[in-house]
Design a protein around this motif. Sequence first.
Motif, PDB file in Angstrom:
ATOM      1  N   VAL A   1       0.858  -1.173   0.000  1.00 55.52           N
ATOM      2  CA  VAL A   1       0.000   0.000   0.000  1.00 55.52           C
ATOM      3  C   VAL A   1       0.899   1.229   0.000  1.00 55.52           C
ATOM      4  O   VAL A   1       2.106   1.139   0.263  1.00 55.52           O
ATOM      5  CB  VAL A   1      -0.926   0.055   1.232  1.00 55.52           C
ATOM      6  CG1 VAL A   1      -1.883  -1.113   1.245  1.00 55.52           C
ATOM      7  CG2 VAL A   1      -0.114   0.121   2.517  1.00 55.52           C
ATOM      8  N   TYR A   2       0.317   2.379  -0.267  1.00 52.33           N
ATOM      9  CA  TYR A   2       1.020   3.652  -0.114  1.00 52.33           C
ATOM     10  C   TYR A   2       0.444   4.388   1.086  1.00 52.33           C
ATOM     11  O   TYR A   2      -0.777   4.453   1.270  1.00 52.33           O
ATOM     12  CB  TYR A   2       0.903   4.499  -1.379  1.00 52.33           C
ATOM     13  CG  TYR A   2       1.793   4.013  -2.499  1.00 52.33           C
ATOM     14  CD1 TYR A   2       3.125   4.384  -2.560  1.00 52.33           C
ATOM     15  CD2 TYR A   2       1.289   3.153  -3.482  1.00 52.33           C
ATOM     16  CE1 TYR A   2       3.949   3.928  -3.577  1.00 52.33           C
ATOM     17  CE2 TYR A   2       2.106   2.692  -4.502  1.00 52.33           C
ATOM     18  CZ  TYR A   2       3.440   3.076  -4.540  1.00 52.33           C
ATOM     19  OH  TYR A   2       4.252   2.616  -5.533  1.00 52.33           O
ATOM     20  N   VAL A   3       1.343   4.918   1.914  1.00 54.72           N
ATOM     21  CA  VAL A   3       0.949   5.706   3.084  1.00 54.72           C
ATOM     22  C   VAL A   3       1.723   7.020   3.053  1.00 54.72           C
ATOM     23  O   VAL A   3       2.718   7.152   2.324  1.00 54.72           O
ATOM     24  CB  VAL A   3       1.233   4.945   4.400  1.00 54.72           C
ATOM     25  CG1 VAL A   3       0.382   3.692   4.482  1.00 54.72           C
ATOM     26  CG2 VAL A   3       2.717   4.609   4.536  1.00 54.72           C
ATOM     27  N   THR A   4       1.276   7.988   3.822  1.00 54.64           N
ATOM     28  CA  THR A   4       1.942   9.289   3.836  1.00 54.64           C
ATOM     29  C   THR A   4       2.746   9.481   5.111  1.00 54.64           C
ATOM     30  O   THR A   4       2.394   8.986   6.182  1.00 54.64           O
ATOM     31  CB  THR A   4       0.917  10.433   3.724  1.00 54.64           C
ATOM     32  OG1 THR A   4      -0.016  10.353   4.797  1.00 54.64           O
ATOM     33  CG2 THR A   4       0.185  10.365   2.399  1.00 54.64           C
ATOM     34  N   ASP A   5       3.833  10.213   4.970  1.00 54.76           N
ATOM     35  CA  ASP A   5       4.671  10.618   6.097  1.00 54.76           C
ATOM     36  C   ASP A   5       4.543  12.130   6.200  1.00 54.76           C
ATOM     37  O   ASP A   5       5.067  12.871   5.369  1.00 54.76           O
ATOM     38  CB  ASP A   5       6.126  10.203   5.843  1.00 54.76           C
ATOM     39  CG  ASP A   5       7.051  10.613   6.971  1.00 54.76           C
ATOM     40  OD1 ASP A   5       6.548  10.901   8.077  1.00 54.76           O
ATOM     41  OD2 ASP A   5       8.287  10.647   6.755  1.00 54.76           O
ATOM     42  N   ALA A   6       3.820  12.592   7.224  1.00 53.09           N
ATOM     43  CA  ALA A   6       3.490  14.006   7.340  1.00 53.09           C
ATOM     44  C   ALA A   6       4.512  14.747   8.182  1.00 53.09           C
ATOM     45  O   ALA A   6       4.902  14.284   9.262  1.00 53.09           O
ATOM     46  CB  ALA A   6       2.105  14.169   7.944  1.00 53.09           C
ATOM     47  N   SER A   7       4.945  15.905   7.689  1.00 54.97           N
ATOM     48  CA  SER A   7       5.758  16.824   8.483  1.00 54.97           C
ATOM     49  C   SER A   7       4.810  17.858   9.083  1.00 54.97           C
ATOM     50  O   SER A   7       4.143  18.593   8.358  1.00 54.97           O
ATOM     51  CB  SER A   7       6.814  17.506   7.606  1.00 54.97           C
ATOM     52  OG  SER A   7       7.701  16.552   7.066  1.00 54.97           O
ATOM     53  N   ILE A   8       4.751  17.901  10.423  1.00 50.96           N
ATOM     54  CA  ILE A   8       3.775  18.729  11.133  1.00 50.96           C
ATOM     55  C   ILE A   8       4.500  19.563  12.185  1.00 50.96           C
ATOM     56  O   ILE A   8       5.356  19.059  12.914  1.00 50.96           O
ATOM     57  CB  ILE A   8       2.705  17.850  11.808  1.00 50.96           C
ATOM     58  CG1 ILE A   8       2.025  16.958  10.765  1.00 50.96           C
ATOM     59  CG2 ILE A   8       1.682  18.701  12.539  1.00 50.96           C
ATOM     60  CD1 ILE A   8       1.077  15.941  11.364  1.00 50.96           C
ATOM     61  N   THR A   9       4.167  20.849  12.268  1.00 51.89           N
ATOM     62  CA  THR A   9       4.763  21.719  13.275  1.00 51.89           C
ATOM     63  C   THR A   9       4.167  21.422  14.645  1.00 51.89           C
ATOM     64  O   THR A   9       3.153  20.733  14.770  1.00 51.89           O
ATOM     65  CB  THR A   9       4.534  23.198  12.939  1.00 51.89           C
ATOM     66  OG1 THR A   9       3.126  23.478  13.041  1.00 51.89           O
ATOM     67  CG2 THR A   9       5.004  23.518  11.518  1.00 51.89           C
ATOM     68  N   LYS A  10       4.784  21.968  15.691  1.00 48.72           N
ATOM     69  CA  LYS A  10       4.268  21.777  17.047  1.00 48.72           C
ATOM     70  C   LYS A  10       2.863  22.346  17.204  1.00 48.72           C
ATOM     71  O   LYS A  10       2.075  21.869  18.021  1.00 48.72           O
ATOM     72  CB  LYS A  10       5.210  22.438  18.060  1.00 48.72           C
ATOM     73  CG  LYS A  10       6.546  21.713  18.219  1.00 48.72           C
ATOM     74  CD  LYS A  10       7.394  22.382  19.288  1.00 48.72           C
ATOM     75  CE  LYS A  10       8.718  21.637  19.476  1.00 48.72           C
ATOM     76  NZ  LYS A  10       9.566  22.282  20.518  1.00 48.72           N
ATOM     77  N   ALA A  11       2.540  23.364  16.421  1.00 48.89           N
ATOM     78  CA  ALA A  11       1.200  23.964  16.483  1.00 48.89           C
ATOM     79  C   ALA A  11       0.165  23.157  15.706  1.00 48.89           C
ATOM     80  O   ALA A  11      -1.016  23.485  15.719  1.00 48.89           O
ATOM     81  CB  ALA A  11       1.239  25.388  15.951  1.00 48.89           C
TER      82      ALA A  11
END
Length: 659
Positions: A161-171
């Motif tokens: 499958v394909y999944v996402t790797d999210a870059s997320i700020t502390k906010a």
Amino acid sequence: MVVRTLIASLLLAAGAQALAAPPPLSAFFDNSPFNGAMLSPDGRYLAAFIGANDKRDGLAVVELDTLKATMVAQFSDTDIGQAQWVNNQRLMFSTTDKASGQRDMRYGPGLFVVERDGKRFRQLAMRRNAFIRNGSDDNREMLPWHTFMLDEPGAQDSDYVYVTDASITKAGTLVALDLLRLNTSNGTALPVAHPGTARSWTLDQNGEPRLLQTLDQDSAKLLYRDPASSEWRTLNSYQGYTGEGQNFTPLAFGPDGALYVISSQGRDRSALYRYDLEHNKLPPQHVLELDGFDFRGKLIISKGRLLGVRVHADATGTEWFDPAMKTLQAQIDARLPGTINLVTPPVRPESAWVLVESYSDKQPLRYLVYNTETQKFSEVGRIAAQIKPADMGPRELYYYKARDGLQIPVWLTLPPGGAKKNLPMVVLVHGGPWVRGGRWEWNADAEFLASRGYAVLEPEFRGSTGYGKQLFRAGWKQWGLKMQDDIADGARWAVAQGYADAGRICIAGASYGGYATLMGLIRDPDLYKCGINWVGVSDINLMYDGGWFYSSDLSNEWKRYGMPALIGDQVKDAEQLKATSPLLQASRIKQPLLLAYGGADRRVPINHGLKLYDAVKAGNPNVEWIEYSEEGHGWHLPKNRIDFWGRVERFLDKNIGTP
């Protein structure tokens, strides 16, 4: 019609006992013990989200030919969130905690797989620092907590499958959304190389990544990966936060590899097109358009053929291209009269089962499976099972003209039975505001108010989406101005039509709807006798800068590129922002006011409410304050939803209701 309940052993009694009128608050705002279902690719199995006997929501699988049900995944400390079939044997799922507010959220969703018989359970991604081990083979490094499932399940014919790797700020602001190819059998994952800062992905008919949307500052691009060369090329470049220059948005790839897109180029309302990838252009003729609405929907594909399109006009329905599916739809509609019945066939059917989702404005979603050979239904479950259609009121779409001549759509929900004229009315303003507010379906908020004897008016004021570019663009920089006029004009239209009592109208809403509530009390004190604002903006400048103590999840790029164009520039429009600030004009609010905010809200931090409460309270004794310290931008916990709407009921009864 023979109806059998499939998962009776896993649910509390599926049929609710007769309810006293009106239905209790819990019938509208408690968590539902059933939360949807989906067929396996071959159509032999059904996966369903089930919570029963005070247990957390689990994932159950039913073998449809035998009606044997098995709970394949369930936790004691969290709920199953999303799920999708990896293939005919395996399911992948994540978690969500329905028992915690935003303040108390400690874990990510995680990522897990399990076989349809409940065996070979495996964790693939962490829930922050929490590990769930299941055997010695799990002593390996897992994917990080910010790994998420794609909305698209892919090919569903292998372990990958394909999944996402999210870059997320502390906010909590999304920065990038990279893609991983994941082997669900052994947990290994490889990144997909790509240019730019990824924000969304589209898989092709073979389940492979084919389209990428990037966003760098305000520069957005739609990129296509050529299957012959694997090289990325640009199909469209546009402004990321206003959409200026965006010729189309991708919908999906058809079974033959054709790209279907949505575009409003050269027209007010968007339509569905089959894009010309060879020449990078839209064809002159559309595939499908919706009368009065922008196109929204998804392709329905089975046996390698495009059978039809699920469309979202005034209601969600289906446009079938396939004659056999048209016939099947007619058969099912004849057996289930009075409801819209959404038929979904399996992707690669090896059985006679199809999934049917049935609903109306008075009936919450009801899930059934239908056997096309035996022509028998089996009921799976219902959302909000305590609700009886006979206790609900009708909901219809109307149109009225604003004072400048612009046509405004509006949803009107009336109480069940009894009088339909000269009613006390709640003007319920949707949030966003750049969204479509409503559709013809059962709506808990509106039906609750209607069940208490109120007419409920929900205007699709300028700035709302889904009704064409003209209506949307007319709302730019109109917070507190023409957008506010549209709402007031809708209330006066309802009075002129005889639905509403001019002396008993209250305005209410959340987020932007809360802002509009406050501005309505300020601008039209003769029209609105009271107001209810929850998690509402009280000052646009506070959205730009709420102070060092209160964090916001609004990105710096949105504040730099989006807000100045759509809402107002802090420098160029400084005087307008002052004139449309409820906080600066709080002394003009003299009507009774109910305020409710979440202590952990990062979209509209609680200082919006605290500052406003102090300012209004100085000259208005009829202000009620509610704070749910653990909640964010809205009420996640049933106890708080029930408490809030109980307060709303008492507030309305006191100010515009009939004793």
